[in-house]
Design an enzyme around this catalytic site. Structure first.
Site, PDB file in Angstrom:
ATOM      1  N   ASP A   1       0.856  -1.195   0.000  1.00  0.00           N
ATOM      2  CA  ASP A   1       0.000   0.000   0.000  1.00  0.00           C
ATOM      3  C   ASP A   1       0.885   1.235   0.000  1.00  0.00           C
ATOM      4  OD1 ASP A   1      -2.423  -1.443   0.159  1.00  0.00           O
ATOM      5  OD2 ASP A   1      -2.208  -1.648   2.321  1.00  0.00           O
TER       6      ASP A   1
ATOM      7  N   ASP B   1      -7.167  -1.248  -4.479  1.00  0.00           N
ATOM      8  CA  ASP B   1      -8.226  -0.880  -3.536  1.00  0.00           C
ATOM      9  C   ASP B   1      -9.148   0.191  -4.131  1.00  0.00           C
ATOM     10  OD1 ASP B   1      -7.158  -2.600  -1.612  1.00  0.00           O
ATOM     11  OD2 ASP B   1      -5.849  -1.051  -0.809  1.00  0.00           O
TER      12      ASP B   1
END
Length: 208
Positions: free
Chosen positions: A151, A185
């Site tokens: 991430d 995401d």
């Protein structure tokens, strides 16, 4: 929308997602950040579990983390097979374009994170206190199915101490928006938002 166009969209999202993850993984140490704007940073973290870094053992403490990790990854693989079947089915039945795009986005995002979970433990070494290498001679940081999701998108839009009158959080330091996420995401979230906002267009009622 044809299946060919859906596949092109999926491949495009996967390329952007994986290129951004590989770049961050091979240029940043864990928790290293670069401030782009006051409200946006590239901030490298790794997600070892479910959404927002939670783990199955947080809910089921009797489950071993490594076993839970494999079970979660296998479940995701089964789930994405179902999403792929759904996408193919709605294309064949000439369903609304918005539905096809939404499913394609969810599929691409889910597949992007599955790639991390399945392969990254083998493809990269550890990022703690060092910049990781791709296909290191000494081997990866973990085994097959034990990779961590990369991430890097962080949007701290506001930080400060909340007023005392706010229940539970009053008087505490708070950052909005705190979660760190990735392109995959974003694709998943966009797909779900489309299904909610354009629900009537995506699932039109049949006339009597």
């Amino acid at each position: 929308m044809s299946l060919k166009k859906s596949v092109i969209l999926i491949v495009l999202i996967l390329l952007i997602d994986q290129i951004s993850k590989v770049y961050v993984k091979t240029h940043f140490q864990l928790q290293e950040s670069v401030k782009i704007f006051t409200w946006f940073q590239i901030y490298f973290i790794e997600n070892d579990g479910m959404a927002w870094g939670t783990k199955i053992s947080d809910f089921l403490p009797f489950v071993n983390d490594r076993t839970a990790k494999v079970a979660l990854t296998l479940f995701r693989i089964v789930a994405i097979c179902g999403i792929g079947y759904w996408l193919n089915d709605v294309v064949k039945k000439d369903k609304p374009r918005v539905l096809i795009i939404a499913i394609a986005l969810i599929f691409a995002g889910a597949l992007g994170n599955i790639i991390d979970s399945v392969f990254y433990g083998v493809l990269f070494n550890d990022s703690t206190m060092e910049v990781a290498s791709f296909l290191p001679q000494e081997g990866g940081y973990d085994g097959f199915l034990h990779g961590k999701v990369v991430d890097m998108l962080y949007f701290p839009l506001w930080s400060g101490r909340l007023p005392e009158w706010i229940p539970f959080k009053g008087g505490k330091y708070f950052t909005f928006f705190e979660p760190v996420f990735n392109i995959a995401d974003v694709a998943i979230s966009t797909g779900f938002i489309m299904l909610i906002v354009f629900n009537k267009k995506a699932f039109p009622k049949k006339e009597a």
